[in-house]
Design a protein around this motif. Structure first.
Motif, short mmCIF file in Angstrom:
data_model
loop_
_atom_site.label_atom_id
_atom_site.label_comp_id
_atom_site.label_asym_id
_atom_site.label_seq_id
_atom_site.Cartn_x
_atom_site.Cartn_y
_atom_site.Cartn_z
N ASP A 166 14.71 -5.74 14.07
CA ASP A 166 13.60 -4.79 14.03
C ASP A 166 12.67 -5.12 12.87
O ASP A 166 13.11 -5.54 11.79
N MET A 167 11.38 -4.92 13.07
CA MET A 167 10.39 -5.21 12.04
C MET A 167 9.38 -4.08 11.95
O MET A 167 9.04 -3.46 12.96
N GLU A 168 8.94 -3.79 10.74
CA GLU A 168 7.85 -2.85 10.51
C GLU A 168 6.69 -3.60 9.86
O GLU A 168 6.90 -4.45 9.00
N LEU A 169 5.48 -3.29 10.28
CA LEU A 169 4.28 -3.92 9.76
C LEU A 169 3.27 -2.88 9.33
O LEU A 169 3.14 -1.84 9.99
N TRP A 170 2.55 -3.17 8.27
CA TRP A 170 1.42 -2.35 7.86
C TRP A 170 0.19 -3.25 7.90
O TRP A 170 0.06 -4.19 7.11
N VAL A 171 -0.73 -2.99 8.83
CA VAL A 171 -1.84 -3.91 9.14
C VAL A 171 -3.16 -3.27 8.75
O VAL A 171 -3.48 -2.15 9.20
N ASP A 172 -3.95 -3.98 7.94
CA ASP A 172 -5.28 -3.50 7.54
C ASP A 172 -6.17 -3.34 8.77
O ASP A 172 -6.28 -4.24 9.61
N GLN A 173 -6.81 -2.17 8.91
CA GLN A 173 -7.61 -1.85 10.10
C GLN A 173 -8.90 -2.66 10.18
O GLN A 173 -9.46 -2.81 11.27
N LYS A 174 -9.39 -3.20 9.07
CA LYS A 174 -10.64 -3.95 9.09
C LYS A 174 -10.43 -5.45 9.26
O LYS A 174 -11.12 -6.10 10.04
N THR A 175 -9.48 -6.00 8.50
CA THR A 175 -9.30 -7.46 8.50
C THR A 175 -8.11 -7.90 9.35
O THR A 175 -7.93 -9.09 9.58
N TRP A 176 -7.26 -6.95 9.77
CA TRP A 176 -6.03 -7.24 10.52
C TRP A 176 -5.05 -8.06 9.69
O TRP A 176 -4.19 -8.75 10.23
N PHE A 177 -5.18 -7.96 8.37
CA PHE A 177 -4.28 -8.63 7.45
C PHE A 177 -2.99 -7.81 7.34
O PHE A 177 -3.03 -6.59 7.20
N VAL A 178 -1.83 -8.48 7.43
CA VAL A 178 -0.55 -7.78 7.28
C VAL A 178 -0.31 -7.54 5.80
O VAL A 178 0.02 -8.47 5.05
N ILE A 179 -0.46 -6.29 5.35
CA ILE A 179 -0.35 -5.95 3.94
C ILE A 179 1.10 -5.85 3.49
O ILE A 179 1.47 -6.28 2.39
N LYS A 180 1.95 -5.30 4.36
CA LYS A 180 3.38 -5.15 4.07
C LYS A 180 4.19 -5.39 5.32
O LYS A 180 3.69 -5.23 6.44
N SER A 181 5.43 -5.77 5.11
CA SER A 181 6.33 -5.91 6.26
C SER A 181 7.77 -5.73 5.81
O SER A 181 8.11 -5.88 4.63
N LYS A 182 8.60 -5.39 6.77
CA LYS A 182 10.02 -5.16 6.52
C LYS A 182 10.78 -5.61 7.77
O LYS A 182 10.43 -5.22 8.88
N THR A 183 11.79 -6.45 7.58
CA THR A 183 12.55 -6.99 8.70
C THR A 183 14.03 -6.76 8.47
O THR A 183 14.54 -7.02 7.38
N ILE A 184 14.71 -6.28 9.51
CA ILE A 184 16.16 -6.09 9.45
C ILE A 184 16.79 -6.88 10.59
O ILE A 184 16.42 -6.73 11.75
N SER A 185 17.72 -7.76 10.23
CA SER A 185 18.43 -8.56 11.23
C SER A 185 19.89 -8.67 10.82
O SER A 185 20.21 -9.37 9.86
N GLY A 186 20.75 -7.93 11.51
CA GLY A 186 22.16 -7.93 11.16
C GLY A 186 22.36 -7.36 9.77
O GLY A 186 21.87 -6.29 9.43
N GLU A 187 23.06 -8.13 8.92
CA GLU A 187 23.36 -7.67 7.57
C GLU A 187 22.25 -8.01 6.58
O GLU A 187 22.34 -7.70 5.40
N THR A 188 21.19 -8.65 7.06
CA THR A 188 20.12 -9.12 6.18
C THR A 188 18.87 -8.26 6.32
O THR A 188 18.44 -7.95 7.43
N ARG A 189 18.29 -7.87 5.20
CA ARG A 189 17.02 -7.13 5.19
C ARG A 189 16.05 -7.86 4.26
O ARG A 189 16.39 -8.15 3.11
#
Length: 355
Positions: A166-189
């Motif tokens: 699972d992944m979460e993204l925070w995307v700037d509404q003007k430039t579509w630049f990914v400002i933040k992200s968070k990824t969880i895969s198994g035991e790794t975050r």
């Protein structure tokens, strides 16, 4: 060097929600992918965190320099080891250097799209491109992050065996630049947060160069990793042990490659390409089982190979398992070859010494 490349794969968190969402998740994802084709010049700073079983194992700050001509420079500093690494890509050659080392490594990248040439934004959008068929997308809301109005997106894996969780993204509404992200895969975050972004920087002429100490030599990275054509006997010699190979009547070997990796990887690896009825079918990769945090495989359910649990990665159609000190990976190349067929081939393997 391995950490520097790995850091380019890492991605963090957000603040409170507000307002009514004015775009669909499909529209947002399409715009994010489209924006990656024309990045322009950007200077940015941020932090990446890696957790394994909720234990912080890596904390890295980074600086990224991106020119509109396609040049890239990335400097990372590990807060835990106090180690600094640098990578510069001038569009023709990438040079990677770890502070204190007497060797830098170069890679010929002309005409190639190597993962190591990506900034965080480029890496994230490449991951999103590969997730369109394996994840569902939904908008969680609109949030202000780092002074930017962003869309907060949730990318949910359709199957627990997904190589990217699972992944979460925070995307700037003007430039579509990914400002933040968070990824969880198994035991790794893994988490990433930009802390400063300049979309109109002015770079000095020497920005996309590395000022290396006179004692440092530059060694082509690919030089020591060239595949050697080999035989089953030579593959056994490289692995220092017999290993399991596919043994079915209509399955034949197309090619055998033997790799010898140095540096932090420091292992030999064998790749065998198989055909079914003369059509390319799948490849088998074999190397010593890696050890250390995050190196263990997951479990994809009740299926197994000779009693050994498997991990199936749907995105790349890969079946992996550990057996007698070796890690095996079957990657299905032919869309007409099913998971069940590949698993059957794995279970009918025989030791190479019996060939």
């Amino acid at each position: 060097m391995k950490r520097l490349i790995g850091y380019l794969m890492l991605l963090l968190i957000g603040t409170g929600c507000s307002g009514q969402v004015t775009a669909s998740s499909d529209e947002i994802i399409s715009n994010v992918l489209a924006s990656n084709k024309d990045i322009g010049s950007v200077y940015s700073e941020g932090e990446m965190l890696l957790y394994i079983d909720d234990e912080l194992t890596e904390q890295v700050t980074f600086e990224e320099y991106v020119s509109s001509e396609g040049q890239r420079k990335i400097i990372t500093s590990d807060a835990i080891t106090n180690q600094q690494s640098m990578a510069v890509n001038d569009g023709e050659t990438m040079v990677i250097y770890e502070q204190g080392s007497d060797t830098a490594h170069s890679i010929d990248v002309a005409g190639l799209d190597l993962p190591t040439s990506f900034t965080q934004k480029e890496q994230v959008t490449a991951m999103i491109e590969n997730m369109k068929d394996t994840h569902s997308f939904e908008i969680k809301g609109e949030e202000e992050v780092l002074g930017f109005d962003t869309y907060h997106l949730l990318l949910k894996a359709n199957a627990p065996s997904s190589i990217i969780g699972d992944m979460e993204l925070w995307v700037d509404q003007k430039t579509w630049f990914v400002i933040k992200s968070k990824t969880i895969s198994g035991e790794t975050r893994s988490e990433m947060q930009y802390e400063y972004i300049d979309f109109s920087p002015t770079f000095p002429v020497d920005t996309f160069t590395l000022d290396l100490p006179d004692s440092v030599t530059i060694q082509p990275l690919e030089g020591g990793n060239q595949a050697q054509q080999g035989t089953i006997a030579e593959a056994e010699e490289a692995l220092e042990t017999p290993f399991y190979v596919v043994d079915q009547e209509n399955v034949s070997i197309r090619e055998i490659e033997v790799y010898s990796f140095g540096g932090e990887v420091n292992r030999n690896e064998v790749t065998i390409y198989y055909s079914i009825d003369d059509d390319p079918a799948f490849l088998l990769s074999v190397f010593p089982t890696p050890e250390g945090p995050g190196m263990s495989l997951g479990n994809s359910g009740e299926e197994s190979v000779r009693g050994h649990a498997i991990e199936y990665m749907e995105e790349i159609r890969s079946i992996m398992w550990d057996e007698d000190g070796l890690r095996y990976s079957i990657i299905i190349e032919n869309p007409d070859v099913s998971f069940e067929k590949a698993l059957e081939a794995a279970n009918q393997m025989t030791l190479s010494s019996e060939e």
